[in-house]
Design a protein around this motif. Structure first.
Motif, PDB file in Angstrom:
ATOM      1  N   THR A  63      33.944  31.559  34.047  1.00  0.00           N
ATOM      2  CA  THR A  63      33.083  32.397  33.209  1.00  0.00           C
ATOM      3  C   THR A  63      33.825  32.978  32.016  1.00  0.00           C
ATOM      4  OG1 THR A  63      31.693  32.964  35.096  1.00  0.00           O
ATOM      5  CG2 THR A  63      31.583  34.422  33.191  1.00  0.00           C
ATOM      6  N   ASP A  64      35.027  33.431  32.227  1.00  0.00           N
ATOM      7  CA  ASP A  64      35.816  34.051  31.147  1.00  0.00           C
ATOM      8  C   ASP A  64      37.172  33.363  31.069  1.00  0.00           C
ATOM      9  OD1 ASP A  64      37.079  35.612  29.302  1.00  0.00           O
ATOM     10  OD2 ASP A  64      36.646  37.531  30.278  1.00  0.00           O
ATOM     11  N   ARG A  65      37.236  32.339  30.254  1.00  0.00           N
ATOM     12  CA  ARG A  65      38.457  31.535  30.163  1.00  0.00           C
ATOM     13  C   ARG A  65      39.581  32.247  29.422  1.00  0.00           C
ATOM     14  NH1 ARG A  65      37.623  26.459  32.032  1.00  0.00           N
ATOM     15  NH2 ARG A  65      35.454  25.814  32.328  1.00  0.00           N
ATOM     16  N   ALA A  66      39.261  33.349  28.752  1.00  0.00           N
ATOM     17  CA  ALA A  66      40.288  34.098  28.035  1.00  0.00           C
ATOM     18  C   ALA A  66      40.861  35.245  28.858  1.00  0.00           C
ATOM     19  CB  ALA A  66      39.711  34.642  26.728  1.00  0.00           C
ATOM     20  N   ALA A  67      40.268  35.518  30.018  1.00  0.00           N
ATOM     21  CA  ALA A  67      40.712  36.653  30.832  1.00  0.00           C
ATOM     22  C   ALA A  67      42.095  36.408  31.420  1.00  0.00           C
ATOM     23  CB  ALA A  67      39.706  36.903  31.950  1.00  0.00           C
ATOM     24  N   THR A  68      42.884  37.463  31.450  1.00  0.00           N
ATOM     25  CA  THR A  68      44.209  37.388  32.060  1.00  0.00           C
ATOM     26  C   THR A  68      44.095  37.602  33.559  1.00  0.00           C
ATOM     27  OG1 THR A  68      44.621  39.764  31.858  1.00  0.00           O
ATOM     28  CG2 THR A  68      45.203  38.372  29.959  1.00  0.00           C
ATOM     29  N   GLU A  69      45.183  37.319  34.280  1.00  0.00           N
ATOM     30  CA  GLU A  69      45.202  37.556  35.720  1.00  0.00           C
ATOM     31  C   GLU A  69      44.951  39.028  36.008  1.00  0.00           C
ATOM     32  OE1 GLU A  69      46.661  38.739  39.594  1.00  0.00           O
ATOM     33  OE2 GLU A  69      47.523  39.340  37.652  1.00  0.00           O
ATOM     34  N   GLY A  70      45.496  39.908  35.164  1.00  0.00           N
ATOM     35  CA  GLY A  70      45.303  41.341  35.348  1.00  0.00           C
ATOM     36  C   GLY A  70      43.864  41.774  35.170  1.00  0.00           C
ATOM     37  N   GLN A  71      43.088  41.024  34.397  1.00  0.00           N
ATOM     38  CA  GLN A  71      41.660  41.322  34.241  1.00  0.00           C
ATOM     39  C   GLN A  71      40.828  40.698  35.355  1.00  0.00           C
ATOM     40  OE1 GLN A  71      41.581  39.634  30.245  1.00  0.00           O
ATOM     41  NE2 GLN A  71      40.989  41.628  29.402  1.00  0.00           N
ATOM     42  N   LEU A  72      41.234  39.508  35.791  1.00  0.00           N
ATOM     43  CA  LEU A  72      40.473  38.800  36.819  1.00  0.00           C
ATOM     44  C   LEU A  72      40.602  39.457  38.187  1.00  0.00           C
ATOM     45  CD1 LEU A  72      41.269  35.094  35.858  1.00  0.00           C
ATOM     46  CD2 LEU A  72      39.090  36.293  35.535  1.00  0.00           C
TER      47      LEU A  72
END
Length: 229
Positions: A63-72
């Protein structure tokens, strides 16, 4: 195996029809009523937890390919936590079809958050064993759809927001203090205070999990802070 009208109605709410209804029967069987010939749902719960985790992790990743691990990570935790599983179980009336022993039933087992969460995961595992990952994924994505859309709000809950605010002010993390606990075990009522280093505090009271009342207290203090600025 014949399926009862009660389980047929539940399958409709779930949105999945089992080719092997015995898997659903097992997913709904709590340890308080299990026997040597009628196993409980604990092994299915173990598997369902992994099926749910993979499906949610994959959905967030795509869904969010720009999200970082810290956001996911916080989004993932918000979607797979026990409170979320129990909430979805309530939405589809899972508690109504749980198979419980008499003592567990009398103590309010059909409403217990942990039992509902475990049974929800067990049902997902039953679907996986009945028809594979694609079938389980389809059910999960449909039942979790609204929460997936609003996951940023769920991930940044009141406790997290309050802690971030306190740290930004150079304070220690908020402290949560249980003031009182009343009511029966199956429906406890908590009174909890949250306190900051600068002396500000707020309280919340209600039934549910201790964590949910802590969240309410944190939100009350956030509202207080916002009102003073």
């Amino acid at each position: 195996m014949k399926i009862s009208a009660e389980l047929r109605a539940f399958s409709e709410r779930l949105g999945y029809e089992f080719s092997r209804p015995e898997l659903l029967q097992r997913a709904l069987t709590h340890g308080s009523i299990s026997t040597a010939t009628r196993p409980d749902n604990q092994r299915l719960e173990f598997l369902g937890d992994r099926v749910l985790g993979l499906t949610i992790a994959e959905a967030l990743f795509k869904t969010d390919r720009a999200a970082t691990e810290g956001q996911l990570a916080p989004r993932y935790n918000a979607l797979v936590k026990g409170e979320t599983c129990a909430a979805i179980a309530r939405e589809i009336g899972l508690g109504d079809v749980l198979k419980l022993g008499r003592s567990e039933m009398l103590s309010g087992g059909r409403r217990k958050e942990a039992l509902l969460a475990d049974a929800m995961e067990a049902v997902l595992a039953a679907i996986y064993l009945d028809a594979g990952l694609e079938a389980a994924r389809g059910v999960i994505l449909r039942l979790w759809a609204d929460r997936l859309k609003n996951v940023d709000d769920d991930a940044r809950d009141a406790k997290t927001a309050l802690q971030e605010w306190a740290q930004a002010q150079g304070m220690q993390p908020p402290r949560y203090v249980q003031i009182a606990r009343n009511g029966p075990d199956h429906a406890p009522e908590f009174e909890i205070a949250v306190r900051l280093d600068d002396g500000r505090e707020a309280m919340a009271r209600g039934t549910g999990t201790k964590r949910s009342i802590e969240q309410a207290a944190a939100q009350a203090l956030l509202d207080q802070i916002e009102g003073s600025t």
